[in-house]
Design an enzyme around this catalytic site. Sequence first.
Site, PDB file in Angstrom:
ATOM      1  N   THR A 227       0.763  -1.099   0.064  1.00 61.84           N
ATOM      2  CA  THR A 227       0.002  -0.022   0.016  1.00 61.84           C
ATOM      3  C   THR A 227       0.895   1.236   0.011  1.00 61.84           C
ATOM      4  O   THR A 227       1.647   1.485   1.169  1.00 61.84           O
ATOM      5  CB  THR A 227      -0.974  -0.002   1.243  1.00 61.84           C
ATOM      6  OG1 THR A 227      -1.802  -1.318   1.122  1.00 61.84           O
ATOM      7  CG2 THR A 227      -1.672   1.243   1.295  1.00 61.84           C
TER       8      THR A 227
ATOM      9  N   LYS B   4      -6.649   1.384  -3.826  1.00 59.99           N
ATOM     10  CA  LYS B   4      -6.364   0.441  -2.578  1.00 59.99           C
ATOM     11  C   LYS B   4      -6.430   1.364  -1.357  1.00 59.99           C
ATOM     12  O   LYS B   4      -6.839   1.094  -0.221  1.00 59.99           O
ATOM     13  CB  LYS B   4      -4.902   0.021  -2.589  1.00 59.99           C
ATOM     14  CG  LYS B   4      -4.400  -0.475  -1.360  1.00 59.99           C
ATOM     15  CD  LYS B   4      -5.039  -1.891  -0.780  1.00 59.99           C
ATOM     16  CE  LYS B   4      -4.865  -2.561   0.526  1.00 59.99           C
ATOM     17  NZ  LYS B   4      -3.586  -3.033   0.515  1.00 59.99           N
TER      18      LYS B   4
ATOM     19  N   LYS C 159      -0.108   3.549   9.510  1.00 65.77           N
ATOM     20  CA  LYS C 159       0.710   3.674   8.206  1.00 65.77           C
ATOM     21  C   LYS C 159      -0.537   3.916   7.077  1.00 65.77           C
ATOM     22  O   LYS C 159      -0.321   5.146   6.471  1.00 65.77           O
ATOM     23  CB  LYS C 159       1.426   2.497   7.835  1.00 65.77           C
ATOM     24  CG  LYS C 159       2.133   2.543   6.387  1.00 65.77           C
ATOM     25  CD  LYS C 159       2.728   1.530   5.973  1.00 65.77           C
ATOM     26  CE  LYS C 159       2.111   0.229   5.781  1.00 65.77           C
ATOM     27  NZ  LYS C 159       1.344   0.391   4.640  1.00 65.77           N
TER      28      LYS C 159
END
Length: 291
Positions: free
Chosen positions: A89, A165, A233
């Site tokens: 990602t 994503k 994150k």
Amino acid sequence: MLIDFAGLGSMGLGMATNLIANGHEVRGHDPDVTRVDMLRAAGGHDGDGRADAIVSAVLNADQTRTVLFGEAGHVSRLRHGGVIISCATVAPRFATEMEAQAKSQGVLYLDAPISGGALKAADGRLSIMASGTPAAFASAQPVLEAMAETVHKLGDHAGPGSAMKAVNQLLAGVHIAAMGEALAFGASQGLDPAQIVDVISVSAGTSWMFENRAPHVVAGDYTPHSKVDIWTKDLGIVTDIAVSAGLPLPVCTNALDQFKAASAAGLGQEDDAAIAKYFARKGSVILPGDE
């Protein structure tokens, strides 16, 4: 195909062993040598030769850059015209940068973040949100067929895959935070968490994340499959992208704040379902396994 596989974590090892089961030769690479040993035991390849593809399933953008183009980067062992399949990602801008760097070195790049979890990774049933040139898709096709149940083709250049994503991670992170808040709230009202799962899983308030993560809370099992810190994150990436677009994301930002607080409270390395423990402790509510 001979495939170099970088990153043998909870999803990566399953992906790599599944590629072996589909007839590919896979060389595994991970800082944890026990993970490499596990892949070898499953039939991993130890030989030399230039790879046809690299699958990069590492944690973040910095690791992606290092394993691909660093001092000992895998691109040096990729045949000319081979393909990089990058599954981490990352921000769309980073994916675009990696595509350009790959092109400058005579190899192809597929922006291919994944979704589905460790079990689907091992079974070859991932959802892959992919974007790249037609040549990159063609070169990656045998690998994609082995790893994925669904491949979403989102564009002819890198970036849109990572953007999609980010949309997925926004929803997934918010849903996990909502799961934790709901279980803590229900328990504060004297409801049995197992009963909450039974009822909500067949009611309008359910989500895939609720049905997948809430049973971890009921079992009091926070063995990390996806850690709390993953969401500091990933939701951080989402909010950074939104800032660049000038778009406020109040719900996502609040969820990010809760994951950051849970991490600061010592839960960062536990399964992300531990966000429920964070909420419960704030209200002196006791959940299974947290007595």
